[in-house]
Design a protein around this motif. Structure first.
Motif, PDB file in Angstrom:
ATOM      1  N   MET A   1      -9.678   2.955  -4.084  1.00  0.00           N
ATOM      2  CA  MET A   1      -8.876   4.091  -4.452  1.00  0.00           C
ATOM      3  C   MET A   1      -9.380   4.973  -5.079  1.00  0.00           C
ATOM      4  SD  MET A   1      -5.080   2.471  -4.788  1.00  0.00           S
ATOM      5  CE  MET A   1      -4.182   1.991  -3.605  1.00  0.00           C
ATOM      6  N   GLY A   2      -8.986   6.249  -4.774  1.00  0.00           N
ATOM      7  CA  GLY A   2      -9.688   7.303  -5.676  1.00  0.00           C
ATOM      8  C   GLY A   2      -8.403   7.508  -6.970  1.00  0.00           C
ATOM      9  N   GLN A   3      -9.010   8.560  -8.249  1.00  0.00           N
ATOM     10  CA  GLN A   3      -8.293   8.689  -9.031  1.00  0.00           C
ATOM     11  C   GLN A   3      -6.772   9.074  -8.592  1.00  0.00           C
ATOM     12  OE1 GLN A   3     -10.655  10.925 -11.589  1.00  0.00           O
ATOM     13  NE2 GLN A   3     -11.894   8.903 -12.488  1.00  0.00           N
ATOM     14  N   GLN A   4      -6.771  10.216  -7.734  1.00  0.00           N
ATOM     15  CA  GLN A   4      -5.705  10.721  -7.374  1.00  0.00           C
ATOM     16  C   GLN A   4      -4.642   9.730  -6.951  1.00  0.00           C
ATOM     17  OE1 GLN A   4      -6.024  13.703  -4.415  1.00  0.00           O
ATOM     18  NE2 GLN A   4      -4.264  14.774  -4.797  1.00  0.00           N
ATOM     19  N   GLN A   5      -5.131   8.762  -6.181  1.00  0.00           N
ATOM     20  CA  GLN A   5      -4.214   7.896  -5.438  1.00  0.00           C
ATOM     21  C   GLN A   5      -3.780   6.729  -6.732  1.00  0.00           C
ATOM     22  OE1 GLN A   5      -6.743   6.114  -2.646  1.00  0.00           O
ATOM     23  NE2 GLN A   5      -5.969   7.486  -0.894  1.00  0.00           N
ATOM     24  N   LEU A   6      -4.616   6.630  -7.435  1.00  0.00           N
ATOM     25  CA  LEU A   6      -4.103   5.600  -8.651  1.00  0.00           C
ATOM     26  C   LEU A   6      -3.147   6.211  -9.401  1.00  0.00           C
ATOM     27  CD1 LEU A   6      -7.427   3.812  -9.861  1.00  0.00           C
ATOM     28  CD2 LEU A   6      -5.418   2.799  -8.771  1.00  0.00           C
ATOM     29  N   LEU A   7      -3.233   7.566  -9.755  1.00  0.00           N
ATOM     30  CA  LEU A   7      -2.309   8.359 -10.477  1.00  0.00           C
ATOM     31  C   LEU A   7      -0.925   8.746  -9.632  1.00  0.00           C
ATOM     32  CD1 LEU A   7      -2.069  10.086 -12.948  1.00  0.00           C
ATOM     33  CD2 LEU A   7      -2.731  12.137 -11.732  1.00  0.00           C
ATOM     34  N   LEU A   8      -1.115   8.813  -8.485  1.00  0.00           N
ATOM     35  CA  LEU A   8       0.214   8.721  -7.720  1.00  0.00           C
ATOM     36  C   LEU A   8       0.920   7.470  -7.570  1.00  0.00           C
ATOM     37  CD1 LEU A   8      -0.856  11.121  -4.683  1.00  0.00           C
ATOM     38  CD2 LEU A   8       0.863  11.602  -6.580  1.00  0.00           C
ATOM     39  N   LEU A   9       0.168   6.434  -7.751  1.00  0.00           N
ATOM     40  CA  LEU A   9       0.797   4.974  -7.747  1.00  0.00           C
ATOM     41  C   LEU A   9       1.405   4.768  -9.157  1.00  0.00           C
ATOM     42  CD1 LEU A   9       1.142   2.183  -6.420  1.00  0.00           C
ATOM     43  CD2 LEU A   9      -0.887   1.549  -7.300  1.00  0.00           C
ATOM     44  N   VAL A  10       0.766   5.181 -10.213  1.00  0.00           N
ATOM     45  CA  VAL A  10       1.096   4.810 -11.455  1.00  0.00           C
ATOM     46  C   VAL A  10       2.411   5.716 -11.785  1.00  0.00           C
ATOM     47  CG1 VAL A  10       0.863   5.155 -14.070  1.00  0.00           C
ATOM     48  CG2 VAL A  10      -0.915   4.070 -12.347  1.00  0.00           C
ATOM     49  N   LEU A  11       2.277   6.984 -11.259  1.00  0.00           N
ATOM     50  CA  LEU A  11       3.427   7.983 -11.423  1.00  0.00           C
ATOM     51  C   LEU A  11       4.725   7.299 -10.614  1.00  0.00           C
ATOM     52  CD1 LEU A  11       4.266  10.470 -12.493  1.00  0.00           C
ATOM     53  CD2 LEU A  11       3.668  11.549 -10.425  1.00  0.00           C
ATOM     54  N   GLY A  12       4.429   6.799  -9.549  1.00  0.00           N
ATOM     55  CA  GLY A  12       5.708   6.312  -8.757  1.00  0.00           C
ATOM     56  C   GLY A  12       6.229   5.191  -9.513  1.00  0.00           C
ATOM     57  N   MET A  13       5.374   4.375  -9.935  1.00  0.00           N
ATOM     58  CA  MET A  13       6.089   3.067 -10.530  1.00  0.00           C
ATOM     59  C   MET A  13       6.839   3.871 -11.916  1.00  0.00           C
ATOM     60  SD  MET A  13       3.024   0.362 -10.173  1.00  0.00           S
ATOM     61  CE  MET A  13       4.063  -0.957 -10.875  1.00  0.00           C
ATOM     62  N   VAL A  14       6.431   4.541 -12.461  1.00  0.00           N
ATOM     63  CA  VAL A  14       7.175   5.019 -13.806  1.00  0.00           C
ATOM     64  C   VAL A  14       8.417   5.607 -13.136  1.00  0.00           C
ATOM     65  CG1 VAL A  14       7.380   6.770 -15.452  1.00  0.00           C
ATOM     66  CG2 VAL A  14       5.039   5.451 -15.146  1.00  0.00           C
ATOM     67  N   ILE A  15       8.563   6.294 -12.241  1.00  0.00           N
ATOM     68  CA  ILE A  15       9.809   7.219 -11.783  1.00  0.00           C
ATOM     69  C   ILE A  15      10.657   5.741 -11.157  1.00  0.00           C
ATOM     70  CG2 ILE A  15      10.777   8.432 -10.043  1.00  0.00           C
ATOM     71  CD1 ILE A  15       8.178  10.131 -10.120  1.00  0.00           C
ATOM     72  N   VAL A  16      10.056   4.871 -10.624  1.00  0.00           N
ATOM     73  CA  VAL A  16      11.076   3.715 -10.073  1.00  0.00           C
ATOM     74  C   VAL A  16      11.567   3.080 -11.270  1.00  0.00           C
ATOM     75  CG1 VAL A  16      10.780   1.500  -9.091  1.00  0.00           C
ATOM     76  CG2 VAL A  16       9.972   3.473  -7.760  1.00  0.00           C
ATOM     77  N   GLY A  17      10.709   2.814 -12.405  1.00  0.00           N
ATOM     78  CA  GLY A  17      11.232   1.990 -13.466  1.00  0.00           C
ATOM     79  C   GLY A  17      12.539   2.923 -14.246  1.00  0.00           C
ATOM     80  N   ILE A  18      12.159   4.182 -14.762  1.00  0.00           N
ATOM     81  CA  ILE A  18      13.189   4.964 -14.847  1.00  0.00           C
ATOM     82  C   ILE A  18      14.614   5.054 -14.225  1.00  0.00           C
ATOM     83  CG2 ILE A  18      13.684   7.323 -15.673  1.00  0.00           C
ATOM     84  CD1 ILE A  18      10.799   7.597 -16.433  1.00  0.00           C
TER      85      ILE A  18
END
Length: 137
Positions: A1-18
């Motif tokens: 995975m590229g850095q952009q995809q990892l960043l989107l994955l982490v951002l998505g997980m943070v949003i779901v957690g909130i």
């Protein structure tokens, strides 16, 4: 995975957690309000029974001839399952009743099995809607 995809994955997980935390908090607040509303609903039924007792002639077990609300009790309005400390306990709350010139109904929340947190105090001075005074804590 590229850095952009990892960043989107982490951002998505943070949003779901909130969103999950916000949902849990909203549910807890809603449950507390529903519990309080249920206790107030039970209190309204008791108030209606107390006012009906006051209107009923003493020959039929009522308090129409009583001075104010002297003699009002849970047993007088037909409730026999009262705790040892004189409180009427339901799933929604605990209720304490005192009579005199006016009747006072104190509403307690049931927290951890005890009835110590006062929700409201209701003063009943007569038999009309205008004779009911609520004081919330």
């Amino acid at each position: 995975m590229g850095q952009q995809q990892l960043l989107l994955l982490v951002l998505g997980m943070v949003i779901v957690g909130i969103a999950v935390v916000a949902g849990i908090q909203a549910f807890s607040e809603g449950k507390a309000k529903a519990d309080r509303d249920a206790a107030v609903s039970d209190a309204m039924r008791l108030i209606s029974d107390i006012q009906a007792w006051k209107l009923k002639p003493s020959a039929f077990g009522g308090g129409a001839n009583a001075n104010g609300f002297t003699g009002v009790s849970f047993s007088a309005i037909g409730i026999t399952d009262v705790t040892q400390d004189g409180k009427y306990k339901t799933v929604n709350g605990c209720y304490e009743l005192t009579g005199g010139a006016s009747a006072t109904l104190t509403i307690y929340a049931v927290t951890n099995g005890s009835c110590s947190d006062t929700i409201a105090t209701v003063t009943i001075s007569g038999t009309t809607v205008n004779d009911i005074a609520w004081q919330y804590k």
